[in-house]
Design an enzyme around this catalytic site. Sequence first.
Site, PDB file in Angstrom:
ATOM      1  N   GLU A  68       0.927  -1.268  -0.003  1.00 14.85           N
ATOM      2  CA  GLU A  68      -0.044  -0.040   0.072  1.00 14.85           C
ATOM      3  C   GLU A  68       0.852   1.188   0.133  1.00 14.85           C
ATOM      4  O   GLU A  68       1.941   1.125   0.792  1.00 14.85           O
ATOM      5  CB  GLU A  68      -0.790   0.000   1.358  1.00 14.85           C
ATOM      6  CG  GLU A  68      -1.885  -1.081   1.550  1.00 14.85           C
ATOM      7  CD  GLU A  68      -2.743  -1.332   2.714  1.00 14.85           C
ATOM      8  OE1 GLU A  68      -3.481  -0.429   2.977  1.00 14.85           O
ATOM      9  OE2 GLU A  68      -2.285  -2.028   3.392  1.00 14.85           O
ATOM     10  N   ARG A 128       6.154 -13.288   8.634  1.00 14.29           N
ATOM     11  CA  ARG A 128       6.774 -11.849   8.401  1.00 14.29           C
ATOM     12  C   ARG A 128       8.049 -11.813   9.258  1.00 14.29           C
ATOM     13  O   ARG A 128       8.198 -12.641  10.078  1.00 14.29           O
ATOM     14  CB  ARG A 128       5.824 -10.732   8.754  1.00 14.29           C
ATOM     15  CG  ARG A 128       5.510 -10.841  10.263  1.00 14.29           C
ATOM     16  CD  ARG A 128       4.659  -9.569  10.724  1.00 14.29           C
ATOM     17  NE  ARG A 128       4.934  -7.809  10.239  1.00 14.29           N
ATOM     18  CZ  ARG A 128       4.323  -7.208   9.883  1.00 14.29           C
ATOM     19  NH1 ARG A 128       3.150  -7.227  10.316  1.00 14.29           N
ATOM     20  NH2 ARG A 128       4.800  -6.046   9.642  1.00 14.29           N
ATOM     21  N   LYS A 144       3.832   0.531  10.272  1.00 15.74           N
ATOM     22  CA  LYS A 144       3.893   1.854   9.455  1.00 15.74           C
ATOM     23  C   LYS A 144       3.076   3.066  10.442  1.00 15.74           C
ATOM     24  O   LYS A 144       3.771   4.106  10.241  1.00 15.74           O
ATOM     25  CB  LYS A 144       3.003   1.614   8.303  1.00 15.74           C
ATOM     26  CG  LYS A 144       3.699   0.856   7.122  1.00 15.74           C
ATOM     27  CD  LYS A 144       2.999   0.948   5.880  1.00 15.74           C
ATOM     28  CE  LYS A 144       3.409   0.237   4.755  1.00 15.74           C
ATOM     29  NZ  LYS A 144       2.689   0.317   3.467  1.00 15.74           N
TER      30      LYS A 144
END
Length: 558
Positions: A34, A259, A269
């Site tokens: 994104e 991850r 983020k």
Amino acid sequence: MTDAMPSNFIYDAVRADVEQGRRGGRVQTRFPPEPNGYLHIGHAKAIVVDFGVAADFGGICVLRLDDTNPETEESSFVDGIISDIEWLGYEPADVRYASDYFDQLYRWAEELIEKGLAYVDDQDGEAISAGRGGYGKRGINSPFRDRPVDENLALFRRMKDGEYADGSRVLRAKIDMNHENMQLRDPIMYRIRRVPHHRTGDTWSIYPTYDWAHGQSDAIEGVTHSLCTLEFESHRPLYDWFLTKLAIPDAPRQYEFARLELTHTVTSKRRLAKLVMDGLVDGWDDPRMPTLRGLRRRGYPPVAIRSFCREVGTTRTNSRQSIEALESYVRRELNATAQRRMAVLKPLKLRITNWPTDASGAPVVEHFELANNPERPEDGTRLVPFSGELWIEQDDFQEVPPPKYFRLSPGREVRLRGAYFVTATDVVKDDDGAIVEVLATHDPETKGGNAPDNRRVKSTMHWVSAAHAQDAKVFLYDRLFSAEAPGERTGEALDDLNPNSREEVAGCKVEGALADVRPGEVVQFERLGYFAADLDHPMLFHRTVGLRDEWAAIQKRG
């Protein structure tokens, strides 16, 4: 380029699909960030997996920017993401955007409405959230769930035409308000947002949610293997539901892997953005940040990052990797490739009292040939000037040395790297009693740092000729977060922010050759560590990593 991962379940699954001829044996992956921030070390692993799988099976990997939230997205993030992927060493087969498919996504949404599988809900966000219930708590059907198809279709089109206020209505999928998977409790597909989009401008008043756009974008692009991190595992049934209800053929298969998380690091983020917005770091490219642009400014070689991510591999178990392990890959690469130079960070004058002078009374200048990198003879040598006045590190002299101190002290002999043996004889102090100069004699028979009588010294020190030194500034770094698992103690990672994560050292004295270092180039300051030349400011250096392999020490203790 091909970056093969160690054998893992994803490779096994893709290999089986290829061997069985599924989708014609074709392999296409995608990396779908994104554009609401810059890429970080966690993204690096996903990039290595996505591009590595495609390359190793003769397929392609596409970069797709999932730009469905114009409130948080910027063109600068898009440009940064593309640049960071290229810096890491990859070239996407194509660059695409979820916004390329807004028209198709809208048509598919109308198709679900016509099938009675989606409805317009007039409830506000708080009511919708409360109605969804929770784990072990039943959901409550929206009072608008059974609206007639024609009414839903008309309302949805009026939402698209901008007739309603932000937040007044949403489009939801009609699935199961009591499903054990919360993702399937009538998820939101569209929200009203009168916000200009960085690519489509004011064309749209409604925007698809990430979950609605993601799987369908994969299908439109012909993705065969959708590789995601584990937090998207619970989303997979929703993606499959959408694809099934739309009867999309050859739908992609999704596989989830753990991850990448590092000790002393956060990759949220939201928290990274807060660090930037609150001025706790200098920006997204601050060398203390785990962003790829921060690691680049810090001097991390992309090949070292790729190697680390490949070695970590893909598993289905979340774990936190040691940051010292990543640093060991960085150190190993730089040891093989970085040029050696001498620099004194906290200088103290050393004057050789028996140094010869020429006919004019000026100190003689000699030049010593030193290797640029002992690991790579092909890098050649350089000539380093030496004269009667030098800079040494303040820590390399003690007037009253502690036990087991082997560097310079009164009456003690040491080797000056590649030059001479010297013995301290006296000191010069200022009015406050601080040492400002060390006096010493050199042994002319030890030229080149060699002892013809085989006598031994216990210390070799670096130095810089005072008459030839260049001024420089360095930044020394500690962990940005003091805790191994930031936030574990209090629930807020920023509570563990290290206020002493950076030390600025001005007035450094360095070899003249360092004035020719290219922006971003990493060199080894002998005995001090690896330092990267700043990308924008000449004679500013960031310490990349130290010389000591902390990971090896951790493994040995373990």
